[in-house]
Design a protein around this motif. Structure first.
Motif, PDB file in Angstrom:
ATOM      1  N   MET A   1      25.155  -3.125 -10.505  1.00 53.25           N
ATOM      2  CA  MET A   1      23.972  -3.266 -11.342  1.00 53.25           C
ATOM      3  C   MET A   1      22.967  -2.184 -10.948  1.00 53.25           C
ATOM      4  SD  MET A   1      23.296  -7.369 -11.634  1.00 53.25           S
ATOM      5  CE  MET A   1      23.799  -7.746  -9.970  1.00 53.25           C
ATOM      6  N   ASP A   2      22.198  -1.800 -11.922  1.00 52.91           N
ATOM      7  CA  ASP A   2      21.160  -0.814 -11.674  1.00 52.91           C
ATOM      8  C   ASP A   2      19.903  -1.229 -12.442  1.00 52.91           C
ATOM      9  OD1 ASP A   2      21.591  -0.136 -14.337  1.00 52.91           O
ATOM     10  OD2 ASP A   2      22.736   1.664 -13.856  1.00 52.91           O
ATOM     11  N   ASN A   3      18.961  -0.339 -12.558  1.00 56.65           N
ATOM     12  CA  ASN A   3      17.685  -0.653 -13.199  1.00 56.65           C
ATOM     13  C   ASN A   3      17.746  -0.511 -14.724  1.00 56.65           C
ATOM     14  OD1 ASN A   3      15.131  -1.661 -12.513  1.00 56.65           O
ATOM     15  ND2 ASN A   3      14.189   0.316 -12.847  1.00 56.65           N
ATOM     16  N   THR A   4      18.937  -0.463 -15.290  1.00 56.54           N
ATOM     17  CA  THR A   4      19.111  -0.372 -16.736  1.00 56.54           C
ATOM     18  C   THR A   4      19.200  -1.781 -17.316  1.00 56.54           C
ATOM     19  OG1 THR A   4      20.309   1.704 -16.500  1.00 56.54           O
ATOM     20  CG2 THR A   4      20.555   0.528 -18.592  1.00 56.54           C
ATOM     21  N   PHE A   5      18.300  -2.093 -18.224  1.00 64.28           N
ATOM     22  CA  PHE A   5      18.293  -3.394 -18.890  1.00 64.28           C
ATOM     23  C   PHE A   5      18.432  -3.168 -20.387  1.00 64.28           C
ATOM     24  CE2 PHE A   5      16.151  -4.369 -14.944  1.00 64.28           C
ATOM     25  CZ  PHE A   5      16.587  -5.652 -14.641  1.00 64.28           C
ATOM     26  N   LEU A   6      19.400  -3.848 -20.978  1.00 67.24           N
ATOM     27  CA  LEU A   6      19.580  -3.781 -22.427  1.00 67.24           C
ATOM     28  C   LEU A   6      18.859  -4.946 -23.084  1.00 67.24           C
ATOM     29  CD1 LEU A   6      23.382  -2.900 -22.545  1.00 67.24           C
ATOM     30  CD2 LEU A   6      21.421  -1.338 -22.621  1.00 67.24           C
ATOM     31  N   ASN A   7      18.444  -4.768 -24.320  1.00 67.65           N
ATOM     32  CA  ASN A   7      17.722  -5.811 -25.064  1.00 67.65           C
ATOM     33  C   ASN A   7      18.431  -7.148 -25.060  1.00 67.65           C
ATOM     34  OD1 ASN A   7      15.544  -4.225 -25.873  1.00 67.65           O
ATOM     35  ND2 ASN A   7      16.525  -3.590 -27.763  1.00 67.65           N
ATOM     36  N   THR A   8      19.753  -7.141 -25.032  1.00 63.64           N
ATOM     37  CA  THR A   8      20.533  -8.366 -25.187  1.00 63.64           C
ATOM     38  C   THR A   8      20.797  -9.109 -23.886  1.00 63.64           C
ATOM     39  OG1 THR A   8      22.549  -7.044 -25.049  1.00 63.64           O
ATOM     40  CG2 THR A   8      21.699  -7.535 -27.261  1.00 63.64           C
ATOM     41  N   GLU A   9      20.338  -8.569 -22.750  1.00 62.36           N
ATOM     42  CA  GLU A   9      20.550  -9.259 -21.480  1.00 62.36           C
ATOM     43  C   GLU A   9      19.537 -10.392 -21.323  1.00 62.36           C
ATOM     44  OE1 GLU A   9      21.086  -8.455 -16.682  1.00 62.36           O
ATOM     45  OE2 GLU A   9      20.668  -6.755 -17.999  1.00 62.36           O
ATOM     46  N   LYS A  10      20.009 -11.517 -20.793  1.00 66.18           N
ATOM     47  CA  LYS A  10      19.123 -12.651 -20.550  1.00 66.18           C
ATOM     48  C   LYS A  10      18.513 -12.572 -19.161  1.00 66.18           C
ATOM     49  CE  LYS A  10      20.914 -16.474 -23.358  1.00 66.18           C
ATOM     50  NZ  LYS A  10      21.522 -17.820 -23.253  1.00 66.18           N
ATOM     51  N   LEU A  11      17.299 -13.102 -19.059  1.00 65.71           N
ATOM     52  CA  LEU A  11      16.605 -13.274 -17.787  1.00 65.71           C
ATOM     53  C   LEU A  11      16.366 -14.765 -17.611  1.00 65.71           C
ATOM     54  CD1 LEU A  11      13.974 -10.442 -18.289  1.00 65.71           C
ATOM     55  CD2 LEU A  11      16.094 -10.295 -16.960  1.00 65.71           C
ATOM     56  N   TYR A  12      16.418 -15.238 -16.367  1.00 65.77           N
ATOM     57  CA  TYR A  12      16.304 -16.669 -16.076  1.00 65.77           C
ATOM     58  C   TYR A  12      15.225 -16.901 -15.036  1.00 65.77           C
ATOM     59  CZ  TYR A  12      20.921 -16.842 -18.269  1.00 65.77           C
ATOM     60  OH  TYR A  12      21.979 -16.732 -19.144  1.00 65.77           O
ATOM     61  N   ARG A  13      14.566 -18.043 -15.154  1.00 66.60           N
ATOM     62  CA  ARG A  13      13.511 -18.406 -14.215  1.00 66.60           C
ATOM     63  C   ARG A  13      13.539 -19.912 -14.004  1.00 66.60           C
ATOM     64  NH1 ARG A  13       9.062 -16.853 -11.687  1.00 66.60           N
ATOM     65  NH2 ARG A  13       7.134 -18.055 -11.771  1.00 66.60           N
ATOM     66  N   ALA A  14      13.316 -20.335 -12.773  1.00 68.42           N
ATOM     67  CA  ALA A  14      13.179 -21.759 -12.471  1.00 68.42           C
ATOM     68  C   ALA A  14      11.700 -22.128 -12.583  1.00 68.42           C
ATOM     69  CB  ALA A  14      13.691 -22.068 -11.069  1.00 68.42           C
ATOM     70  N   VAL A  15      11.432 -23.245 -13.261  1.00 69.87           N
ATOM     71  CA  VAL A  15      10.056 -23.716 -13.442  1.00 69.87           C
ATOM     72  C   VAL A  15      10.006 -25.181 -13.030  1.00 69.87           C
ATOM     73  CG1 VAL A  15       8.196 -24.097 -15.106  1.00 69.87           C
ATOM     74  CG2 VAL A  15       9.710 -22.131 -15.375  1.00 69.87           C
ATOM     75  N   TYR A  16       9.069 -25.501 -12.133  1.00 75.63           N
ATOM     76  CA  TYR A  16       8.932 -26.894 -11.708  1.00 75.63           C
ATOM     77  C   TYR A  16       8.727 -27.799 -12.914  1.00 75.63           C
ATOM     78  CZ  TYR A  16       8.391 -25.615  -6.786  1.00 75.63           C
ATOM     79  OH  TYR A  16       8.590 -25.148  -5.526  1.00 75.63           O
ATOM     80  N   PRO A  17       9.287 -29.003 -12.880  1.00 74.30           N
ATOM     81  CA  PRO A  17       9.094 -29.947 -13.988  1.00 74.30           C
ATOM     82  C   PRO A  17       7.653 -30.466 -14.012  1.00 74.30           C
ATOM     83  CG  PRO A  17      10.289 -31.005 -12.200  1.00 74.30           C
ATOM     84  CD  PRO A  17      10.142 -29.552 -11.823  1.00 74.30           C
ATOM     85  N   PRO A  18       7.237 -31.068 -15.125  1.00 72.25           N
ATOM     86  CA  PRO A  18       5.851 -31.536 -15.266  1.00 72.25           C
ATOM     87  C   PRO A  18       5.420 -32.512 -14.184  1.00 72.25           C
ATOM     88  CG  PRO A  18       7.039 -31.771 -17.340  1.00 72.25           C
ATOM     89  CD  PRO A  18       8.026 -31.303 -16.326  1.00 72.25           C
ATOM     90  N   GLU A  19       6.331 -33.349 -13.706  1.00 70.31           N
ATOM     91  CA  GLU A  19       5.947 -34.321 -12.677  1.00 70.31           C
ATOM     92  C   GLU A  19       5.669 -33.676 -11.319  1.00 70.31           C
ATOM     93  OE1 GLU A  19      10.419 -34.480 -13.357  1.00 70.31           O
ATOM     94  OE2 GLU A  19       8.652 -34.530 -14.616  1.00 70.31           O
ATOM     95  N   VAL A  20       6.063 -32.421 -11.149  1.00 72.41           N
ATOM     96  CA  VAL A  20       5.788 -31.682  -9.914  1.00 72.41           C
ATOM     97  C   VAL A  20       4.612 -30.731 -10.113  1.00 72.41           C
ATOM     98  CG1 VAL A  20       6.723 -30.034  -8.240  1.00 72.41           C
ATOM     99  CG2 VAL A  20       8.186 -31.856  -9.138  1.00 72.41           C
ATOM    100  N   ALA A  21       4.600 -30.018 -11.237  1.00 70.31           N
ATOM    101  CA  ALA A  21       3.546 -29.034 -11.517  1.00 70.31           C
ATOM    102  C   ALA A  21       3.265 -29.036 -13.017  1.00 70.31           C
ATOM    103  CB  ALA A  21       3.959 -27.651 -11.033  1.00 70.31           C
ATOM    104  N   ASP A  22       2.374 -29.910 -13.436  1.00 70.54           N
ATOM    105  CA  ASP A  22       2.111 -30.046 -14.876  1.00 70.54           C
ATOM    106  C   ASP A  22       1.398 -28.851 -15.487  1.00 70.54           C
ATOM    107  OD1 ASP A  22      -0.393 -30.507 -13.810  1.00 70.54           O
ATOM    108  OD2 ASP A  22      -0.721 -32.381 -14.880  1.00 70.54           O
TER     109      ASP A  22
END
Length: 125
Positions: A1-22
């Protein structure tokens, strides 16, 4: 992998649920723009064209919460920069920055990305 990102690549992030961080969720259950605010740059995992389930399984080892996804195109559409910054423990680690000089996404960028993001885990990890 390198610093090349195509429009069609997905990015993912973990987000605390509302009961932890509303703060990261609106009353209607949709994602708040606060989930995209980080003055050091927004940490994400790049998808590298893996299946969602493979990414989720990998992220479960490091994160709690819901996993959300968006496309690199969503970032480019709002003028954000995506950087590949692997860490010692995560070869997929990347960051979304507001622009070349400022890591923090602007309010309008955060709002647009929150609208574009999709929650891909129906319940928290």
């Amino acid at each position: 992998m390198d610093n090349t990102f195509l429009n069609t690549e997905k990015l993912y992030r973990a987000v605390y649920p509302p009961e932890v961080a509303d703060i990261y969720w609106k009353i209607d259950g949709s994602l708040s723009s606060a989930a995209f605010a980080d003055p050091r740059g927004l940490s994400v995992d790049r998808g590298d064209y893996r299946e969602d389930q493979e990414v989720i399984a990998d992220m479960r080892h490091r994160f709690r919460g819901h996993i959300i996804s968006l496309y690199v195109k969503n970032c480019f559409d709002v003028g954000a920069i995506v950087r590949y910054l692997p860490s010692r423990t995560n070869k997929y680690h990347s960051e979304i920055h507001g622009n070349e000089e400022t890591p923090l996404l602007s309010k309008s960028q955060r709002r647009a990305l929150a609208r574009a993001a999709v929650v891909i885990t129906p319940r928290p990890l």
